[in-house]
Scaffold this motif. Structure first.
Motif, PDB file in Angstrom:
ATOM      1  N   ASN A 195       2.876   5.869  -2.783  1.00 56.54           N
ATOM      2  CA  ASN A 195       4.046   6.663  -3.160  1.00 56.54           C
ATOM      3  C   ASN A 195       4.026   6.941  -4.666  1.00 56.54           C
ATOM      4  O   ASN A 195       4.204   8.083  -5.098  1.00 56.54           O
ATOM      5  CB  ASN A 195       5.324   5.928  -2.753  1.00 56.54           C
ATOM      6  N   VAL A 196       3.799   5.917  -5.456  1.00 58.58           N
ATOM      7  CA  VAL A 196       3.720   6.080  -6.913  1.00 58.58           C
ATOM      8  C   VAL A 196       2.563   7.025  -7.257  1.00 58.58           C
ATOM      9  O   VAL A 196       2.711   7.941  -8.072  1.00 58.58           O
ATOM     10  CB  VAL A 196       3.553   4.712  -7.617  1.00 58.58           C
ATOM     11  N   THR A 197       1.429   6.823  -6.616  1.00 57.92           N
ATOM     12  CA  THR A 197       0.261   7.661  -6.878  1.00 57.92           C
ATOM     13  C   THR A 197       0.536   9.122  -6.523  1.00 57.92           C
ATOM     14  O   THR A 197       0.174  10.030  -7.278  1.00 57.92           O
ATOM     15  CB  THR A 197      -0.968   7.140  -6.094  1.00 57.92           C
ATOM     16  N   ALA A 198       1.168   9.358  -5.404  1.00 50.91           N
ATOM     17  CA  ALA A 198       1.482  10.732  -4.981  1.00 50.91           C
ATOM     18  C   ALA A 198       2.383  11.426  -6.000  1.00 50.91           C
ATOM     19  O   ALA A 198       2.179  12.607  -6.321  1.00 50.91           O
ATOM     20  CB  ALA A 198       2.133  10.726  -3.603  1.00 50.91           C
ATOM     21  N   HIS A 199       3.356  10.708  -6.532  1.00 47.05           N
ATOM     22  CA  HIS A 199       4.249  11.301  -7.538  1.00 47.05           C
ATOM     23  C   HIS A 199       3.492  11.557  -8.845  1.00 47.05           C
ATOM     24  O   HIS A 199       3.718  12.573  -9.512  1.00 47.05           O
ATOM     25  CB  HIS A 199       5.477  10.434  -7.764  1.00 47.05           C
ATOM     26  N   TYR A 200       2.601  10.662  -9.207  1.00 46.83           N
ATOM     27  CA  TYR A 200       1.762  10.871 -10.393  1.00 46.83           C
ATOM     28  C   TYR A 200       0.909  12.132 -10.215  1.00 46.83           C
ATOM     29  O   TYR A 200       0.813  12.971 -11.115  1.00 46.83           O
ATOM     30  CB  TYR A 200       0.876   9.638 -10.648  1.00 46.83           C
ATOM     31  N   ILE A 201       0.274  12.268  -9.048  1.00 50.51           N
ATOM     32  CA  ILE A 201      -0.578  13.428  -8.769  1.00 50.51           C
ATOM     33  C   ILE A 201       0.256  14.711  -8.793  1.00 50.51           C
ATOM     34  O   ILE A 201      -0.190  15.748  -9.308  1.00 50.51           O
ATOM     35  CB  ILE A 201      -1.319  13.274  -7.414  1.00 50.51           C
ATOM     36  N   GLY A 202       1.469  14.659  -8.272  1.00 49.60           N
ATOM     37  CA  GLY A 202       2.363  15.823  -8.331  1.00 49.60           C
ATOM     38  C   GLY A 202       2.661  16.237  -9.768  1.00 49.60           C
ATOM     39  O   GLY A 202       2.667  17.428 -10.103  1.00 49.60           O
ATOM     40  N   LEU A 203       2.898  15.247 -10.621  1.00 49.02           N
ATOM     41  CA  LEU A 203       3.122  15.509 -12.042  1.00 49.02           C
ATOM     42  C   LEU A 203       1.867  16.115 -12.667  1.00 49.02           C
ATOM     43  O   LEU A 203       1.939  17.103 -13.405  1.00 49.02           O
ATOM     44  CB  LEU A 203       3.518  14.215 -12.752  1.00 49.02           C
ATOM     45  N   LYS A 204       0.721  15.536 -12.362  1.00 52.61           N
ATOM     46  CA  LYS A 204      -0.536  16.058 -12.900  1.00 52.61           C
ATOM     47  C   LYS A 204      -0.729  17.515 -12.507  1.00 52.61           C
ATOM     48  O   LYS A 204      -1.078  18.354 -13.338  1.00 52.61           O
ATOM     49  CB  LYS A 204      -1.727  15.226 -12.409  1.00 52.61           C
ATOM     50  N   ILE A 230       0.833  -1.199   0.000  1.00 56.74           N
ATOM     51  CA  ILE A 230       0.000   0.000   0.000  1.00 56.74           C
ATOM     52  C   ILE A 230       0.868   1.250   0.000  1.00 56.74           C
ATOM     53  O   ILE A 230       0.619   2.185  -0.761  1.00 56.74           O
ATOM     54  CB  ILE A 230      -0.988  -0.022   1.189  1.00 56.74           C
ATOM     55  N   ASN A 231       1.915   1.274   0.829  1.00 56.93           N
ATOM     56  CA  ASN A 231       2.808   2.433   0.863  1.00 56.93           C
ATOM     57  C   ASN A 231       3.456   2.666  -0.487  1.00 56.93           C
ATOM     58  O   ASN A 231       3.594   3.807  -0.923  1.00 56.93           O
ATOM     59  CB  ASN A 231       3.880   2.268   1.939  1.00 56.93           C
ATOM     60  N   SER A 232       3.860   1.613  -1.167  1.00 59.49           N
ATOM     61  CA  SER A 232       4.493   1.740  -2.476  1.00 59.49           C
ATOM     62  C   SER A 232       3.509   2.260  -3.519  1.00 59.49           C
ATOM     63  O   SER A 232       3.848   3.126  -4.324  1.00 59.49           O
ATOM     64  CB  SER A 232       5.072   0.391  -2.923  1.00 59.49           C
ATOM     65  N   VAL A 233       2.296   1.742  -3.508  1.00 59.58           N
ATOM     66  CA  VAL A 233       1.275   2.211  -4.438  1.00 59.58           C
ATOM     67  C   VAL A 233       0.946   3.670  -4.145  1.00 59.58           C
ATOM     68  O   VAL A 233       0.842   4.492  -5.063  1.00 59.58           O
ATOM     69  CB  VAL A 233       0.014   1.318  -4.376  1.00 59.58           C
ATOM     70  N   SER A 289      -1.243   8.163 -18.074  1.00 54.09           N
ATOM     71  CA  SER A 289      -2.494   8.120 -17.309  1.00 54.09           C
ATOM     72  C   SER A 289      -3.306   6.870 -17.629  1.00 54.09           C
ATOM     73  O   SER A 289      -3.883   6.245 -16.728  1.00 54.09           O
ATOM     74  CB  SER A 289      -3.326   9.369 -17.588  1.00 54.09           C
ATOM     75  N   LYS A 290      -3.359   6.521 -18.892  1.00 50.35           N
ATOM     76  CA  LYS A 290      -4.087   5.310 -19.303  1.00 50.35           C
ATOM     77  C   LYS A 290      -3.493   4.077 -18.624  1.00 50.35           C
ATOM     78  O   LYS A 290      -4.216   3.239 -18.061  1.00 50.35           O
ATOM     79  CB  LYS A 290      -4.008   5.172 -20.826  1.00 50.35           C
ATOM     80  N   ASN A 291      -2.175   3.973 -18.629  1.00 56.71           N
ATOM     81  CA  ASN A 291      -1.509   2.811 -18.032  1.00 56.71           C
ATOM     82  C   ASN A 291      -1.540   2.848 -16.504  1.00 56.71           C
ATOM     83  O   ASN A 291      -1.624   1.804 -15.858  1.00 56.71           O
ATOM     84  CB  ASN A 291      -0.083   2.703 -18.555  1.00 56.71           C
ATOM     85  N   MET A 292      -1.505   4.048 -15.928  1.00 56.64           N
ATOM     86  CA  MET A 292      -1.579   4.166 -14.470  1.00 56.64           C
ATOM     87  C   MET A 292      -2.948   3.695 -13.980  1.00 56.64           C
ATOM     88  O   MET A 292      -3.049   2.981 -12.987  1.00 56.64           O
ATOM     89  CB  MET A 292      -1.322   5.614 -14.040  1.00 56.64           C
ATOM     90  N   TYR A 293      -3.996   4.072 -14.686  1.00 55.58           N
ATOM     91  CA  TYR A 293      -5.338   3.621 -14.311  1.00 55.58           C
ATOM     92  C   TYR A 293      -5.421   2.097 -14.383  1.00 55.58           C
ATOM     93  O   TYR A 293      -5.936   1.447 -13.469  1.00 55.58           O
ATOM     94  CB  TYR A 293      -6.401   4.258 -15.214  1.00 55.58           C
ATOM     95  N   ALA A 294      -4.912   1.522 -15.462  1.00 53.83           N
ATOM     96  CA  ALA A 294      -4.957   0.063 -15.623  1.00 53.83           C
ATOM     97  C   ALA A 294      -4.175  -0.624 -14.502  1.00 53.83           C
ATOM     98  O   ALA A 294      -4.637  -1.628 -13.937  1.00 53.83           O
ATOM     99  CB  ALA A 294      -4.403  -0.334 -16.986  1.00 53.83           C
ATOM    100  N   LEU A 295      -3.012  -0.090 -14.168  1.00 53.06           N
ATOM    101  CA  LEU A 295      -2.200  -0.677 -13.099  1.00 53.06           C
ATOM    102  C   LEU A 295      -2.915  -0.589 -11.755  1.00 53.06           C
ATOM    103  O   LEU A 295      -3.065  -1.592 -11.057  1.00 53.06           O
ATOM    104  CB  LEU A 295      -0.839   0.025 -13.011  1.00 53.06           C
ATOM    105  N   LEU A 296      -3.349   0.602 -11.400  1.00 55.43           N
ATOM    106  CA  LEU A 296      -3.969   0.789 -10.081  1.00 55.43           C
ATOM    107  C   LEU A 296      -5.279   0.033  -9.941  1.00 55.43           C
ATOM    108  O   LEU A 296      -5.562  -0.521  -8.876  1.00 55.43           O
ATOM    109  CB  LEU A 296      -4.171   2.280  -9.806  1.00 55.43           C
ATOM    110  N   SER A 297      -6.067  -0.022 -11.000  1.00 53.88           N
ATOM    111  CA  SER A 297      -7.318  -0.781 -10.905  1.00 53.88           C
ATOM    112  C   SER A 297      -7.037  -2.275 -10.807  1.00 53.88           C
ATOM    113  O   SER A 297      -7.771  -3.005 -10.153  1.00 53.88           O
ATOM    114  CB  SER A 297      -8.251  -0.461 -12.076  1.00 53.88           C
ATOM    115  N   GLY A 298      -5.953  -2.735 -11.423  1.00 48.05           N
ATOM    116  CA  GLY A 298      -5.591  -4.148 -11.346  1.00 48.05           C
ATOM    117  C   GLY A 298      -5.007  -4.539  -9.999  1.00 48.05           C
ATOM    118  O   GLY A 298      -5.299  -5.609  -9.467  1.00 48.05           O
ATOM    119  N   LEU A 299      -4.164  -3.667  -9.433  1.00 45.44           N
ATOM    120  CA  LEU A 299      -3.540  -3.977  -8.137  1.00 45.44           C
ATOM    121  C   LEU A 299      -4.535  -3.841  -6.989  1.00 45.44           C
ATOM    122  O   LEU A 299      -4.459  -4.578  -6.011  1.00 45.44           O
ATOM    123  CB  LEU A 299      -2.341  -3.060  -7.885  1.00 45.44           C
TER     124      LEU A 299
END
Length: 164
Positions: free
Chosen positions: A27-36, A22-25, A105-115
């Motif tokens: 962390n990745v999400t927070a960096h994605y949101i920062g980029l967004k 969860i922490n790793s996911v 974004s397309k691949n991030m959604y697929a990854l996060l919804s899958g995990l």
């Protein structure tokens, strides 16, 4: 007594692994949101920096803590996510950054919804002008593809509920 101690140790190990995932996911999400957010503000220098941080978080992701099915999902998207993150981090041409953000974004959604490991809800949003999606931590529309030119252009199309 030994069985009880062994059970407690095993349960603690499972909880620790789940917390790492969860922490790793997150962390990745927070960096994605920062980029967004950098793209929302049309700040190409910050987007370049935030994308580099996202790339580092993706590279450091503890793959072995995932279940085999989750590892397969990660393997499907990790190279693509790194590719787009790397490209965004190598330029300050905002239009080029936004092109790669679309794929990211397309691949991030697929990854996060899958995990299914994010600790808080995320919202997939859609820009009809760009015909592109992105993820947000809020239902408020802040369009990363057009920034201040069309800040509120878009709609929420899906919700990724908090995972396990």
């Amino acid at each position: 007594m030994k069985a009880l101690i062994l059970s407690i140790i095993l349960a603690f190990g499972i909880v620790t692994v789940n917390a790492q995932q969860i922490n790793s996911v997150d962390n990745v999400t927070a960096h994605y949101i920062g980029l967004k957010e950098a793209l929302v503000n049309s700040n190409a220098e910050l987007a370049k920096s935030k994308s580099g941080e996202l790339l580092a978080a993706l590279t450091a992701f503890p793959v072995k803590t995932l279940q085999p099915k989750q590892q397969k999902i990660l393997a499907t998207y990790l190279t693509k996510l790194k590719y787009d993150s790397r490209h965004i981090s190598e330029t300050t041409v905002i239009d080029h950054q936004r092109e790669h953000f679309q794929s990211l974004s397309k691949n991030m959604y697929a990854l996060l919804s899958g995990l299914n490991l994010n600790s808080s809800p995320l919202y997939q949003q859609y820009c009809p002008m760009k015909k592109a999606y992105w993820l947000s931590e809020s239902t408020d529309i802040r369009n990363p593809y057009y920034g201040s030119d069309m800040m509120e252009c878009g709609k929420v199309t899906a919700t990724l509920k908090a995972g396990k």
